[in-house]
Every structure is written in structure tokens, then in C-alpha cells.
Design a protein around this motif. Structure first.
Motif, PDB file in Angstrom:
ATOM      1  N   LEU A  11       0.824  -1.206   0.000  1.00  7.64           N
ATOM      2  CA  LEU A  11       0.000   0.000   0.000  1.00  7.64           C
ATOM      3  C   LEU A  11       0.861   1.260   0.000  1.00  7.64           C
ATOM      4  O   LEU A  11       0.518   2.253  -0.640  1.00  7.64           O
ATOM      5  CB  LEU A  11      -0.948  -0.003   1.206  1.00  7.64           C
ATOM      6  CG  LEU A  11      -1.926   1.170   1.297  1.00  7.64           C
ATOM      7  CD1 LEU A  11      -2.827   1.225   0.073  1.00  7.64           C
ATOM      8  CD2 LEU A  11      -2.742   1.074   2.583  1.00  7.64           C
ATOM      9  N   ASN A  12       1.979   1.200   0.683  1.00  9.37           N
ATOM     10  CA  ASN A  12       2.855   2.375   0.774  1.00  9.37           C
ATOM     11  C   ASN A  12       3.507   2.757  -0.552  1.00  9.37           C
ATOM     12  O   ASN A  12       4.133   3.808  -0.649  1.00  9.37           O
ATOM     13  CB  ASN A  12       3.910   2.185   1.866  1.00  9.37           C
ATOM     14  CG  ASN A  12       3.314   2.356   3.256  1.00  9.37           C
ATOM     15  OD1 ASN A  12       2.256   2.939   3.424  1.00  9.37           O
ATOM     16  ND2 ASN A  12       4.003   1.832   4.256  1.00  9.37           N
ATOM     17  N   THR A  13       3.346   1.934  -1.593  1.00  9.63           N
ATOM     18  CA  THR A  13       3.852   2.295  -2.927  1.00  9.63           C
ATOM     19  C   THR A  13       2.797   3.080  -3.708  1.00  9.63           C
ATOM     20  O   THR A  13       3.039   3.470  -4.848  1.00  9.63           O
ATOM     21  CB  THR A  13       4.243   1.047  -3.749  1.00  9.63           C
ATOM     22  OG1 THR A  13       3.068   0.280  -4.070  1.00  9.63           O
ATOM     23  CG2 THR A  13       5.258   0.174  -3.008  1.00  9.63           C
ATOM     24  N   CYS A  14       1.641   3.308  -3.078  1.00 13.23           N
ATOM     25  CA  CYS A  14       0.502   3.953  -3.749  1.00 13.23           C
ATOM     26  C   CYS A  14       0.399   5.441  -3.429  1.00 13.23           C
ATOM     27  O   CYS A  14       0.983   5.932  -2.458  1.00 13.23           O
ATOM     28  CB  CYS A  14      -0.798   3.275  -3.328  1.00 13.23           C
ATOM     29  SG  CYS A  14      -0.927   1.553  -3.853  1.00 13.23           S
ATOM     30  N   HIS A  15      -0.390   6.129  -4.230  1.00 15.83           N
ATOM     31  CA  HIS A  15      -0.715   7.538  -4.037  1.00 15.83           C
ATOM     32  C   HIS A  15      -1.321   7.727  -2.642  1.00 15.83           C
ATOM     33  O   HIS A  15      -2.045   6.855  -2.146  1.00 15.83           O
ATOM     34  CB  HIS A  15      -1.702   7.954  -5.129  1.00 15.83           C
ATOM     35  CG  HIS A  15      -2.002   9.412  -5.165  1.00 15.83           C
ATOM     36  ND1 HIS A  15      -2.887  10.003  -4.301  1.00 15.83           N
ATOM     37  CD2 HIS A  15      -1.523  10.393  -5.969  1.00 15.83           C
ATOM     38  CE1 HIS A  15      -2.958  11.300  -4.569  1.00 15.83           C
ATOM     39  NE2 HIS A  15      -2.136  11.559  -5.584  1.00 15.83           N
ATOM     40  N   PHE A  63       2.883   3.749 -12.281  1.00 14.31           N
ATOM     41  CA  PHE A  63       3.331   5.080 -11.863  1.00 14.31           C
ATOM     42  C   PHE A  63       3.918   5.016 -10.458  1.00 14.31           C
ATOM     43  O   PHE A  63       3.563   4.151  -9.668  1.00 14.31           O
ATOM     44  CB  PHE A  63       2.160   6.069 -11.877  1.00 14.31           C
ATOM     45  CG  PHE A  63       1.637   6.361 -13.258  1.00 14.31           C
ATOM     46  CD1 PHE A  63       2.093   7.460 -13.964  1.00 14.31           C
ATOM     47  CD2 PHE A  63       0.697   5.533 -13.851  1.00 14.31           C
ATOM     48  CE1 PHE A  63       1.619   7.733 -15.236  1.00 14.31           C
ATOM     49  CE2 PHE A  63       0.214   5.784 -15.126  1.00 14.31           C
ATOM     50  CZ  PHE A  63       0.677   6.896 -15.819  1.00 14.31           C
ATOM     51  N   LYS A  64       4.815   5.946 -10.161  1.00 17.09           N
ATOM     52  CA  LYS A  64       5.358   6.076  -8.804  1.00 17.09           C
ATOM     53  C   LYS A  64       4.977   7.453  -8.302  1.00 17.09           C
ATOM     54  O   LYS A  64       5.439   8.443  -8.864  1.00 17.09           O
ATOM     55  CB  LYS A  64       6.882   5.921  -8.801  1.00 17.09           C
ATOM     56  CG  LYS A  64       7.346   4.503  -8.890  1.00 17.09           C
ATOM     57  CD  LYS A  64       8.837   4.407  -8.664  1.00 17.09           C
ATOM     58  CE  LYS A  64       9.285   2.956  -8.662  1.00 17.09           C
ATOM     59  NZ  LYS A  64      10.717   2.822  -8.477  1.00 17.09           N
ATOM     60  N   PRO A  65       4.129   7.567  -7.284  1.00 10.52           N
ATOM     61  CA  PRO A  65       3.440   6.459  -6.615  1.00 10.52           C
ATOM     62  C   PRO A  65       2.349   5.866  -7.510  1.00 10.52           C
ATOM     63  O   PRO A  65       1.859   6.529  -8.421  1.00 10.52           O
ATOM     64  CB  PRO A  65       2.834   7.127  -5.376  1.00 10.52           C
ATOM     65  CG  PRO A  65       2.626   8.549  -5.776  1.00 10.52           C
ATOM     66  CD  PRO A  65       3.746   8.877  -6.725  1.00 10.52           C
ATOM     67  N   SER A  66       1.986   4.634  -7.199  1.00 16.05           N
ATOM     68  CA  SER A  66       0.974   3.928  -7.989  1.00 16.05           C
ATOM     69  C   SER A  66      -0.377   4.638  -7.894  1.00 16.05           C
ATOM     70  O   SER A  66      -0.784   5.077  -6.819  1.00 16.05           O
ATOM     71  CB  SER A  66       0.834   2.492  -7.484  1.00 16.05           C
ATOM     72  OG  SER A  66      -0.161   1.810  -8.219  1.00 16.05           O
ATOM     73  N   LEU A  67      -1.045   4.734  -9.028  1.00 12.68           N
ATOM     74  CA  LEU A  67      -2.381   5.335  -9.076  1.00 12.68           C
ATOM     75  C   LEU A  67      -3.466   4.268  -9.012  1.00 12.68           C
ATOM     76  O   LEU A  67      -4.647   4.562  -9.188  1.00 12.68           O
ATOM     77  CB  LEU A  67      -2.528   6.170 -10.358  1.00 12.68           C
ATOM     78  CG  LEU A  67      -1.500   7.289 -10.523  1.00 12.68           C
ATOM     79  CD1 LEU A  67      -1.675   7.997 -11.857  1.00 12.68           C
ATOM     80  CD2 LEU A  67      -1.573   8.276  -9.368  1.00 12.68           C
TER      81      LEU A  67
END
Length: 124
Positions: A11-15, A63-67
Motif C-alpha cells: 500500500l505504501n507504494t501507492c498515491h 506510476f510512482k506512486p501507484s495510481l
């Protein structure tokens, strides 16, 4: 209820809006995050397996962060569609409460993706 360490790492890789949303959902729903950011190898693998219609660079997961985030109900049973429906409805309701605009993969044309939720980008 809370997310496991593995779910939190994904989850922490997400928007930040997706983090806020899924953390709020996890307060009342037993769930796990199975994917946040997805790199080239993972995306091409998902595409080749028919689990994604997007090649690398075309998915909101790239995308970084993931959308986008993929979330599943616990205990996980891929055949328990009602459990995916309940979790998805909870996610959509919470997104509405938090004024976070998202799309649910359940409603995609050509590929029903129950675990998938993605941010809707505002048109500029």
C-alpha cells in the motif's frame, strides 16, 4: 482490523489518496493489499497471463506512486464473488465519503477485475 505488514508495504507504494482510502476501509473490513506499484517485469507478466489488458506504462500500477491498488477480501477465496462485491462496495462507499474519485475494475469493459481500484485523474 488492520493491514498486515506485507499489505502495508504494498500500500505504501501507492498515491496518498489510495493509502488514506484503503487504511479507512481496513478499519472495518478484513482485507489484504496484493498489489500497489508494479514494475515492468510484473506488468508484462500480468499482461501475458491475461490478468491485465495493459502493457508496461499503460497501467495505473506503473506510476510512482501507484495510481492503482489491488485489494482482496480475507479469507481469500477467488471464487467467492459475493465477498469481492461486498469489499468493492465498501471501498466505493468510503471513497465517496472521503471525496476520493476512483474507478472499480469490476466495471471495466472486456476484463472484470474485482480487486482493482484506480484513481480518476481530473481533466485539466
Amino acid at each position: 482490523m488492520s493491514l498486515s505488514k506485507t499489505s502495508r508495504q504494498k500500500l505504501n507504494t501507492c498515491h496518498s489518496d489510495l493509502i488514506k482510502l484503503i487504511e479507512a476501509v481496513a478499519e472495518t473490513e478484513k482485507c489484504a493489499v496484493i498489489c500497489g506499484f508494479r514494475g515492468r517485469y510484473e506488468q508484462e507478466k500480468a499482461y501475458m497471463a491475461g490478468k491485465s489488458k495493459a502493457k508496461f506504462g499503460q497501467s495505473k500500477h506503473n506510476f510512482k506512486p501507484s495510481l492503482a491498488v489491488d485489494v482482496v477480501p480475507l479469507p481469500l477465496d477467488w471464487n467467492d464473488i459475493p465477498a469481492f462485491e461486498r469489499l468493492g462496495e465498501a471501498v466505493m462507499k468510503k471513497a465517496d465519503e472521503l471525496s476520493i474519485k476512483i474507478k472499480w475494475g469490476k466495471n471495466f469493459k472486456g476484463l472484470t477485475d474485482y480487486p482493482h481500484f484506480e484513481l480518476v485523474q481530473e481533466e485539466k
